[in-house]
Design a protein around this motif. Structure first.
Motif, PDB file in Angstrom:
ATOM      1  N   ALA A 167       0.827  -1.210   0.000  1.00  0.00           N
ATOM      2  CA  ALA A 167       0.000   0.000   0.000  1.00  0.00           C
ATOM      3  C   ALA A 167       0.857   1.253   0.000  1.00  0.00           C
ATOM      4  N   GLU A 221      -6.427   2.716  -7.339  1.00  0.00           N
ATOM      5  CA  GLU A 221      -6.974   3.243  -6.088  1.00  0.00           C
ATOM      6  C   GLU A 221      -5.873   3.477  -5.058  1.00  0.00           C
ATOM      7  N   LEU A 222      -4.966   2.522  -4.905  1.00  0.00           N
ATOM      8  CA  LEU A 222      -3.866   2.707  -3.960  1.00  0.00           C
ATOM      9  C   LEU A 222      -2.933   3.826  -4.420  1.00  0.00           C
ATOM     10  N   ARG A 225      -4.524   7.045  -3.454  1.00  0.00           N
ATOM     11  CA  ARG A 225      -4.426   7.316  -2.019  1.00  0.00           C
ATOM     12  C   ARG A 225      -3.079   7.910  -1.645  1.00  0.00           C
ATOM     13  N   ARG A 226      -2.022   7.385  -2.257  1.00  0.00           N
ATOM     14  CA  ARG A 226      -0.699   7.929  -1.955  1.00  0.00           C
ATOM     15  C   ARG A 226      -0.573   9.371  -2.459  1.00  0.00           C
ATOM     16  N   VAL A 228      -3.075  11.503  -2.824  1.00  0.00           N
ATOM     17  CA  VAL A 228      -3.906  12.315  -1.937  1.00  0.00           C
ATOM     18  C   VAL A 228      -3.155  12.644  -0.649  1.00  0.00           C
ATOM     19  N   SER A 229      -2.446  11.684  -0.091  1.00  0.00           N
ATOM     20  CA  SER A 229      -1.700  11.922   1.148  1.00  0.00           C
ATOM     21  C   SER A 229      -0.611  12.967   0.953  1.00  0.00           C
ATOM     22  N   ASP A 243     -10.207  14.455  -3.202  1.00  0.00           N
ATOM     23  CA  ASP A 243     -10.903  13.269  -3.673  1.00  0.00           C
ATOM     24  C   ASP A 243     -10.260  12.693  -4.923  1.00  0.00           C
ATOM     25  N   HIS A 244     -10.308  11.383  -5.021  1.00  0.00           N
ATOM     26  CA  HIS A 244      -9.983  10.678  -6.250  1.00  0.00           C
ATOM     27  C   HIS A 244     -11.215  10.751  -7.142  1.00  0.00           C
TER      28      HIS A 244
END
Length: 405
Positions: A167, A221-222, A225-226, A228-229, A243-244
């Motif tokens: 992840a 998706e993963l 997320r990275r 976005v972080s 948001d994605h």
């Protein structure tokens, strides 16, 4: 400069990867080495340790007796916190000193054993995970380091799981093979991704790919997320939400291999205020992309006004993971529609199939056009008529389902 976080489980061989990266020109910051350096004889760090834990943690030659320190520092949680409160700030200060002394175009490789466990990924442009199967790591630890098998298994069990590492990983290096078997992969990573990534950040260049539709990738998706972080860290409190969005946010939908992210802000002044932080984080701004095309007004007052379709646009400088970053104002029609459209596609199989066909034809329209700007224009023009109608249909669905952003 480009900051690379390098990690992997004990026995995985990340030092081998670090060595190759250093030979290629990377500036290595090894947290284990620094942790020893800051408590060498004569250092303030060693003095703080003896003041806290006593002089019996010293060897006869005046150096730190690490087993003696461990016996005291790891006996209880309070002692462990005291040790960390001494060593961690010293390592952090030494790390900052090395990074500050590096060239502005440097690629800094930070070797951090507990990077995943400490959730440090967002602080780096990329995270590289060096992986080896647990059983092979046990064999290496017992055979090469002489570690008792029970100790090896206990140390492996105490670290992050493979799922947690996957992840966190932007780059996954399988180091299962013979010594030197990954060297060519590491060199390719350096030449094909790290060098152009650093240059793109420095020159404010966004990595681009031709608008070609590819098979849906569950990894999107993963990856999102990275991203976005990292964006959240760069924007801090200026971001209302991140948001994605877009096709890669819809499971199973074929799409261009570009991650779309929306940062929602309170006003465009906030978007402008974080432009430099975003560039440094690896997301330069494109100055000429500051609006979305207004959709027709279908009874939702004012959404055809170009003023409320303004935005800011950034993109990833990473050639290995292209991404579009749209910064839009909270409540404006372009901000709301990006969320609505994603959710509509997720909820309705027939619309998803219909849109997939539209995208396929758009990809065909762009095929064979070598100029990137012209290819994107052909791709978007092919979708535009459908979107004008889809805008109305999506809002009808929103009303029927009581959708909320």
């Amino acid at each position: 400069m480009l900051r690379l976080g390098l990690t992997g489980g004990i026995g995985a061989g990340k030092s081998t990867v670090a060595k190759v990266l250093t030979e290629l020109g990377g500036v290595l910051v090894d947290s284990d080495v620094l942790a020893r350096e800051v408590v060498e004889p004569g250092t303030p760090g060693l003095q703080q340790l003896t003041d806290t834990f006593g002089t019996d943690i010293l060897a006869p030659d005046g150096s730190l007796d690490r087993p003696a320190l461990a016996a005291k520092a790891f006996g209880d949680e309070e002692s462990r916190k005291k040790l960390n409160a001494i060593v961690h700030p010293l390592v952090g200060a030494r790390t900052a000193e090395i990074i500050d002394g590096a060239a502005s175009d440097a690629i800094v490789v930070q070797d951090i054993p507990l990077l995943v466990e400490g959730s440090m990924g967002p602080f780096f442009h990329l995270v590289v995970i060096v992986w080896v199967d647990a059983e092979e790591r046990v064999r290496r630890l017992t055979g090469q380091r002489g570690m008792p098998e029970a100790d090896a298994r206990a140390r492996i069990a105490a670290q992050a799981t493979d799922d947690a590492r996957r992840a966190a990983a932007d780059v996954w290096i399988d180091n299962t093979g013979a010594p030197g078997s990954v060297d060519d992969d590491v060199r390719a990573l350096w030449n094909d991704r790290l060098i152009p990534f650093e240059r793109n950040i420095r020159e404010g260049v966004i990595a681009r790919v031709h608008p070609e539709q590819v098979t849906a990738d569950p990894a999107w998706e993963l990856q999102a997320r990275r991203i976005v972080s990292r964006l959240a860290l760069a924007c801090s409190d200026k971001a209302v939400r991140i948001d994605h969005i877009g096709s890669t946010a819809v499971p199973g939908l074929d799409a261009k291999d570009v991650i779309d992210i929306q940062i929602t802000v309170r006003g465009l002044d906030d978007a402008d205020s974080v432009a430099e932080q975003l560039r440094v984080a690896g997301f330069p701004r494109r100055e000429d992309a500051d609006f979305d095309h207004p959709k027709p007004a279908y009874g939702i007052g004012g959404e055809a006004d170009p003023a409320v379709w303004s935005k800011r646009f950034h993109g990833s400088a990473d050639p290995g993971r292209p991404a579009n970053v749209h910064i839009r104002v909270d409540g404006w029609p372009n901000q709301r529609f990006a969320l609505l459209f994603r959710d509509w596609l997720r909820a309705d199989d027939s619309i998803r199939t219909e849109y997939s066909g539209i995208k396929r034809r758009a990809s065909e329209a762009a095929a064979g056009i070598t100029d990137f700007a012209s290819a994107i224009e052909a791709y978007e023009n092919a979708k535009a008529p459908w979107f004008d109608v889809a805008y109305r249909r999506a809002w009808q669905w929103a009303e029927e389902t009581n959708w909320s952003a």
